[in-house]
Design a protein around this motif. Structure first.
Motif, short mmCIF file in Angstrom:
data_model
loop_
_atom_site.label_atom_id
_atom_site.label_comp_id
_atom_site.label_asym_id
_atom_site.label_seq_id
_atom_site.Cartn_x
_atom_site.Cartn_y
_atom_site.Cartn_z
N ALA A 154 7.81 47.55 -7.34
CA ALA A 154 6.49 48.05 -7.74
C ALA A 154 6.02 49.16 -6.81
O ALA A 154 5.47 50.17 -7.26
CB ALA A 154 5.48 46.89 -7.74
N LEU A 155 6.23 48.99 -5.51
CA LEU A 155 5.86 50.03 -4.55
C LEU A 155 6.65 51.31 -4.79
O LEU A 155 6.10 52.42 -4.76
CB LEU A 155 6.09 49.54 -3.13
CG LEU A 155 5.11 48.49 -2.58
CD1 LEU A 155 5.58 48.00 -1.22
CD2 LEU A 155 3.70 49.05 -2.49
N LEU A 156 7.95 51.18 -5.03
CA LEU A 156 8.79 52.35 -5.28
C LEU A 156 8.36 53.08 -6.55
O LEU A 156 8.32 54.32 -6.58
CB LEU A 156 10.26 51.93 -5.38
CG LEU A 156 10.91 51.48 -4.08
CD1 LEU A 156 12.28 50.85 -4.35
CD2 LEU A 156 11.05 52.64 -3.11
N SER A 157 8.04 52.32 -7.59
CA SER A 157 7.61 52.94 -8.85
C SER A 157 6.27 53.65 -8.68
O SER A 157 6.08 54.76 -9.18
CB SER A 157 7.50 51.87 -9.94
OG SER A 157 8.75 51.23 -10.15
N LEU A 158 5.35 53.01 -7.96
CA LEU A 158 4.04 53.61 -7.72
C LEU A 158 4.17 54.87 -6.87
O LEU A 158 3.55 55.90 -7.16
CB LEU A 158 3.12 52.60 -7.04
CG LEU A 158 1.73 53.10 -6.63
CD1 LEU A 158 0.95 53.56 -7.85
CD2 LEU A 158 0.96 52.02 -5.88
N GLY A 159 4.97 54.80 -5.81
CA GLY A 159 5.15 55.96 -4.95
C GLY A 159 5.78 57.12 -5.69
O GLY A 159 5.37 58.28 -5.53
#
Length: 296
Positions: A128-133
C-alpha cells in the motif's frame, strides 16, 4: 547552417542539459531501480518455502498480488497528477511520493522477520505504501522535468530521451544486483537494497532540488468549477480527445498485461522449468529480467 548544427549537437548532449534536469533523470533511475528490483523478487519471495524465508504461497496466489500491485502502479499516477496540479504542486508531490516509497521498500523487508500472523498485514501495508508513493511521485516527476525548460527549447526532447534511458538502466542493474543479493543472502537484503536506492534518491532530491530546479514544478493549474467542467460534456471538443484517450488506454492495458508476465508467470516458469546451472553456479532468476532492460 553551422550554427544550427552546433545548436543541435549541444541539445543532444547530456552534459549540456540543465543540472535540474540531470537531477530528475538520476531520481528516475534510482526509482526505477527500486521498483523493478522489488518487482523482480515479489513473486519469488511469496511463493518460496517458509524455511527459506518466503511466504510459502501457491504460485497463483503470489501472481495475483503481483497483478494487483502492477495495476495500482500504472493506474493511480493519474490521480497523483491531478492532486499535484490542483492542490500541492509537482515538487511537493515528488518529495511526498519519494518519502512514502522509501518507507514502503524498507517495509518490504519486515515480513521475513515477523511471525506468521503479522507477516501478511506487514506485506500488504508495504505494498500500500509503495502504491501510494508511486501515485504521488510518477506524474509530478515528468511534469517537473518538462517544466525545467522554457518555450521550444530543443533540449527538452533530449532530456526526456535520457529520462527513458534511465528507466532501462535502472531495470538492468536492479535485475542483476537486487536479484543476486536476494538469492545469495536473503530476501530481506534484496528488498533493503531497493530501499537504499530510493532513500538515496530522496536525499539528493531534498538536498539539491531547491538550488537546481528553481521555479520548475511549482506552478499549479487554475481551478475549474464543476459547472465549467460538465458544460463541456456533450460537445465534440470533449468527445474527440476523450475517445482517443480511451482507445490509447485500451491498447496500453493490453500491452502491459502481456509485458508484466515478465514479472509474473514468466518469473515462476523460469524458476521451475528453466535449466539455469552453469557448472556449480545457478543464474539468479531476476537476471533474466535484466535482459529486457538491456535490449530496450
Amino acid at each position: 547552417m553551422f550554427a544550427a548544427s552546433e545548436s543541435k549537437g549541444r541539445a543532444a548532449s547530456l552534459a549540456n542539459l540543465p543540472k535540474g534536469a540531470v537531477l530528475l533523470i538520476v531520481l528516475e533511475l534510482c526509482e526505477r531501480f527500486s521498483f523493478y528490483g522489488m518487482l523482480s523478487l515479489l513473486a519469488l519471495f511469496l511463493s518460496d518455502d517458509t524455511a527459506s524465508g518466503g511466504f510459502g504461497w501457491t504460485s497463483s496466489r503470489a501472481l495475483s498480488v503481483v497483478g494487483i500491485y502492477s495495476a495500482l502502479a500504472y493506474s493511480l499516477p493519474v490521480l497523483g497528477g491531478v492532486l499535484a496540479d490542483r492542490i500541492w504542486g509537482a515538487r511537493r508531490g515528488i518529495a511526498m511520493g519519494a518519502t512514502v516509497m522509501t518507507a514502503g521498500h524498507f517495509s518490504m523487508a519486515l515480513p521475513a522477520f515477523l511471525q506468521a500472523e503479522l507477516a501478511e498485514p506487514a506485506l500488504f501495508g508495504a505494498i500500500a505504501l509503495l502504491s501510494l508513493g508511486n501515485m504521488l511521485m510518477k506524474s509530478p516527476l515528468t511534469i517537473t522535468l518538462g517544466d525545467v525548460f522554457e518555450g521550444e527549447d530543443p533540449r527538452r526532447q533530449t532530456a526526456f530521451a535520457y529520462y527513458y534511458v534511465s528507466i532501462s538502466v535502472g531495470g538492468l542493474f536492479a535485475g542483476i544486483l537486487v536479484g543476486s543479493v536476494a538469492e545469495s543472502i536473503g530476501w530481506h537484503w534484496g528488498f533493503s537494497i531497493a530501499g537504499v536506492s530510493m532513500g538515496f534518491a530522496l536525499l539528493i532530491y531534498l538536498s539539491l532540488a531547491p538550488r537546481l530546479l528553481g521555479q520548475a514544478g511549482t506552478k499549479r493549474g487554475e481551478s475549474q468549477s464543476s459547472a465549467t467542467i460538465f458544460s463541456s460534456i456533450g460537445k465534440p471538443a470533449f468527445y474527440e480527445p476523450a475517445l482517443l484517450l480511451v482507445i490509447m488506454a485500451g491498447f496500453i492495458c493490453v500491452f502491459e498485461i502481456g509485458w508484466f508476465q515478465l514479472y509474473g508467470s514468466w518469473t515462476v516458469f523460469i524458476r521451475d522449468s528453466v535449466a539455469r546451472e552453469i557448472g556449480n553456479w545457478t543464474v539468479p532468476v531476476p537476471w533474466f529480467h535484466a535482459i529486457n532492460s538491456a535490449v530496450a
